[in-house]
Design an enzyme around this catalytic site. Structure first.
Site, PDB file in Angstrom:
ATOM      1  CG  HIS A 337     -46.217   7.700 -40.207  1.00  0.00           C
ATOM      2  ND1 HIS A 337     -45.358   8.106 -39.203  1.00  0.00           N
ATOM      3  CD2 HIS A 337     -47.367   7.333 -39.584  1.00  0.00           C
ATOM      4  CE1 HIS A 337     -45.972   8.014 -38.034  1.00  0.00           C
ATOM      5  NE2 HIS A 337     -47.179   7.539 -38.224  1.00  0.00           N
ATOM      6  CG  HIS A 341     -48.223   2.593 -41.190  1.00  0.00           C
ATOM      7  ND1 HIS A 341     -48.509   1.886 -40.041  1.00  0.00           N
ATOM      8  CD2 HIS A 341     -48.998   3.717 -41.147  1.00  0.00           C
ATOM      9  CE1 HIS A 341     -49.408   2.547 -39.325  1.00  0.00           C
ATOM     10  NE2 HIS A 341     -49.722   3.657 -39.979  1.00  0.00           N
ATOM     11  CG  HIS A 377     -54.203   5.776 -41.960  1.00  0.00           C
ATOM     12  ND1 HIS A 377     -53.727   4.660 -42.632  1.00  0.00           N
ATOM     13  CD2 HIS A 377     -53.402   5.917 -40.870  1.00  0.00           C
ATOM     14  CE1 HIS A 377     -52.708   4.161 -41.967  1.00  0.00           C
ATOM     15  NE2 HIS A 377     -52.475   4.902 -40.897  1.00  0.00           N
ATOM     16  CG  ASP A 378     -50.486   7.721 -41.565  1.00  0.00           C
ATOM     17  OD1 ASP A 378     -50.890   8.781 -41.059  1.00  0.00           O
ATOM     18  OD2 ASP A 378     -50.209   6.709 -40.886  1.00  0.00           O
ATOM     19  CG  ASP A 495     -52.881   4.324 -37.121  1.00  0.00           C
ATOM     20  OD1 ASP A 495     -51.947   3.923 -37.841  1.00  0.00           O
ATOM     21  OD2 ASP A 495     -53.047   5.521 -36.833  1.00  0.00           O
ATOM     22  CG  ASN A 498     -47.082  -1.379 -35.730  1.00  0.00           C
ATOM     23  OD1 ASN A 498     -47.653  -1.862 -36.704  1.00  0.00           O
ATOM     24  ND2 ASN A 498     -46.567  -0.164 -35.744  1.00  0.00           N
ATOM     25  CD  GLN A 546     -42.215   0.069 -28.669  1.00  0.00           C
ATOM     26  OE1 GLN A 546     -43.239  -0.448 -29.110  1.00  0.00           O
ATOM     27  NE2 GLN A 546     -41.895   1.332 -28.913  1.00  0.00           N
ATOM     28  CG  PHE A 549     -46.802   2.249 -27.359  1.00  0.00           C
ATOM     29  CD1 PHE A 549     -47.727   3.259 -27.533  1.00  0.00           C
ATOM     30  CD2 PHE A 549     -46.638   1.310 -28.370  1.00  0.00           C
ATOM     31  CE1 PHE A 549     -48.493   3.339 -28.692  1.00  0.00           C
ATOM     32  CE2 PHE A 549     -47.392   1.383 -29.528  1.00  0.00           C
ATOM     33  CZ  PHE A 549     -48.318   2.398 -29.696  1.00  0.00           C
TER      34      PHE A 549
END
Length: 647
Positions: A337, A341, A377-378, A495, A498, A546, A549
């Protein structure tokens, strides 16, 4: 039941010229007459849902939920819904299923009674009667009244906003289905249970519990969670922690360099930035070429590309000053983060805004808000998640009442930085524009809280499917709620983008996020806290995590987005499926080895820069701080001294 491996067919409906809706939506002033959403001269309120004929593996959302479908027509509702306009279209959200069922009832009713109603170009209804079906005058009157009532109900339902309670039906259904999928997934192995637990804890609201069988654990006494102080030094609760008075000079008044900052290899950077309008820009390469200034360079380039500096009269030196200041408040020592990113999410949002289906849909102010939200945003992320802050009693969790703690902090820091010297990039916006942009940015950044994922997905899917069933094939984005919903999902997709990037980039992102997880797990173990799922470096299956996810989070989201903007996201979906299959092929038959110093592979090795004038991060209690630095070489101040270990 539709096969989960076959892509369903969807159809869009051409609108006759005489029947095009006449609405326009301005983000400040709302809808206005005399404009069709299909006109291309300026931003509009219409988004055309295009035909999608591709065949590909579907997400779990298209499997049967018949245990909860009480209607006798539940089986057909879980297969294909046929209509004159859409052909076969698989509908999965409950509200859209209700609409489809009622349309089927209407068609059958017309066939049985021979009574029908059609609209003239003027909007007036014209009733017809089939000569082949005989009805008494009394029955004909009842049939006509019944049809009028049915048409009125359909009209009311089709015009109902789907963002609120209606989409809660879909959210509840999707959570039930995810519950079942995760239960099966968790039974496959211990690592499957851990992945299921992680998805449950991260992507669902606290009140939504998943029935995942807990792994067998030894009963150990768990120490009380430590109270971790807020980001930055302790102070008054009203103070926004983390704001720095930078020692170097970001502000300048001279000529702004081509990419916003001075670089040594401008030709190499220029070649890399030729891909700024393509999906999968190598942000790690940009970071290398810009001496760790990817956020400033990419944001400045995109703002120039979209002519936003001219549109909103943003001084170039003010924009660069703010971006440099913002970038300095991202922790360069945080593995994932960080500013790289943030730059990647901003670039992904820029690409998604450029979809053909979205051209001329959003105003310049909405575009500025989406890009600004992506960039900030981060900011000042500590490399720890909301759950850690809440469980440890961090002051930020107290300040924000345990609700979207980090997201609220990111917003507070970003807007506070606008007050720094020569940083107010919004100085020339009208008061109304500034308030509107602030509201949109807040709504978009708060939506990046991953615990809101299922609600966001349900809102978007219900909106898309309802409009398809209604028959127009056009989403009339003529109110703030619908428009911000699309923008929230866009930033959320960026977001979670990835796994949709080229495999070599996806693997780099995975290495970083897993290392960040492990560092949090190290802190939790050190302080006697329960180690969170997927954050125990001694026991984690990266490959299986993954696959889970993608299957349960990323694929359903991107699948829905692809329906919205078809055909623009089809290559992205293809890449996502290829990446999923690669990780599936890498799952070892035996349990994954622990993440220790054993092994000599090249996984999980990347350099993290030593922090210099970076943001302060979570301070640990004094009685643990020295122990942390001496015995665990992962502390924020020393994180560049250790390299992620191999699997």
């Amino acid at each position: 039941m539709a096969s989960p491996h076959i892509r369903r067919k969807t159809y869009s409906i051409p609108i006759p010229d005489g029947k095009k809706p006449t609405f326009r939506f301005d983000v400040e002033n709302g809808s206005a007459p005399c404009r069709s959403p299909l006109d291309a001269a300026s931003p509009s309120s219409g988004l055309v849902l295009s035909a999608n004929f591709n065949q590909r593996r579907e997400s779990f959302l298209y499997r049967s939920d018949s245990d909860f479908d009480l209607s006798p027509k539940s089986m057909s509702r879980n297969s294909s819904i046929a209509s004159d306009s859409h052909g076969e279209d698989i509908i999965v959200t409950p509200f859209a299923q209700i609409l489809a069922s009622l349309r089927s009832v209407r068609n059958n009713y017309v066939s049985i009674t021979g009574v029908n109603a059609t609209k003239k170009a003027s909007g007036e209804k014209q009733y017809t009667r089939s000569p082949s079906i005989t009805l008494t005058d009394d029955n004909y009157t009842k049939a006509l009244e019944t049809l009028e009532e049915l048409d009125w109900c359909l009209e009311q339902l089709e015009n109902m906003q789907t963002h609120r309670s209606v989409s809660d039906l879909a959210s509840s259904k999707f959570k039930r289905m995810l519950n079942r999928e995760l239960s099966h997934f968790s039974e496959t192995s211990r690592s499957g249970n851990q992945v299921s637990d992680f998805i449950c804890n991260t992507f669902l609201d606290k009140q939504q519990e998943i029935d995942v069988p807990p792994p067998a654990k030894e009963h150990k006494e768990v120490l009380q969670s430590p109270r971790v102080r807020a980001l930055g030094k302790a102070g008054e609760m009203s103070r926004i922690g983390g704001i720095q008075k930078l020692r170097h000079h970001n502000s300048f008044t001279g000529l702004v360099p081509r990419f916003g900052v001075e670089v040594k290899e401008e030709a190499a950077l220029e070649k890399e930035m030729e891909n700024v309008n393509k999906w999968g820009l190598d942000m790690f390469k940009v970071n290398e070429l810009t001496f760790n200034r990817p956020l400033t360079v990419v944001t400045y380039t995109i703002f120039q590309e979209r002519d936003l500096l001219k549109t909103f009269r943003i001084p170039a030196n003010t924009l660069v000053t703010y971006l440099l200041t913002l970038e300095d408040h991202y922790g360069k020592e945080i593995p994932y983060h960080n500013n790289i990113h943030a730059a990647d999410v901003l670039h992904s949002t820029h690409h998604l805004l450029s979809a053909t289906a979205l051209q001329n849909v959003f105003t310049d102010l909405e575009i500025l808000a989406a890009l600004f939200a992506s960039a900030i945003h981060d900011v000042h992320h500590p490399g720890l998640n909301n759950q850690f802050l809440v469980e440890s009693g961090n002051e930020l969790a107290v300040m924000y009442n345990d609700e979207s703690v980090l997201e609220n902090h990111h917003l507070a820091v970003a807007f506070k930085l606008l007050q720094e010297e020569n940083c107010d990039i919004l100085q020339n916006l009208t008061n109304k524009q500034r308030k509107t942009l602030r509201k949109m940015v807040i709504d978009m950044v708060l939506a990046t809280d991953m615990s809101k994922h299922m609600s966001l997905l349900a809102d978007l899917k219900t909106m898309v499917e309802t409009k398809k069933v209604a028959g127009s094939g056009v989403l009339l984005l003529d109110n703030y709620t619908d428009r911000i919903q699309v923008l929230q999902n866009m930033v959320h997709c960026a977001d979670l983008g990835n796994p949709t990037k080229p495999l070599e980039l996806y693997r780099l992102w995975t290495e970083r996020v897993i290392e960040e997880f492990f560092r949090q797990g190290d802190k939790e173990r050190l302080h006697g806290m329960v180690v969170s799922p997927m954050m125990d470096r001694e026991n984690a299956s990266v490959e299986k995590s993954q696959v889970g996810f993608i299957d349960f989070i990323v694929h359903p989201l991107w699948e829905t987005w692809a329906d919205l903007v078809y055909p623009d996201a089809q290559e992205i979906l293809d890449t996502l499926e290829d990446n999923r299959d690669w990780y599936q092929s890498m799952i070892p038959i035996s349990p994954s080895p622990s993440y220790t110093n054993k092994g000599s592979g090249d996984k999980f090795q990347f350099d993290v820069e030593e922090p210099s004038d970076g943001p302060e991060h979570l301070e640990l209690p004094d009685d643990k701080e020295n122990e942390n630095k001496d015995s665990e070489n992962y502390d924020d101040d020393n994180c560049s001294d250790r390299t992620p270990t191999n699997s």
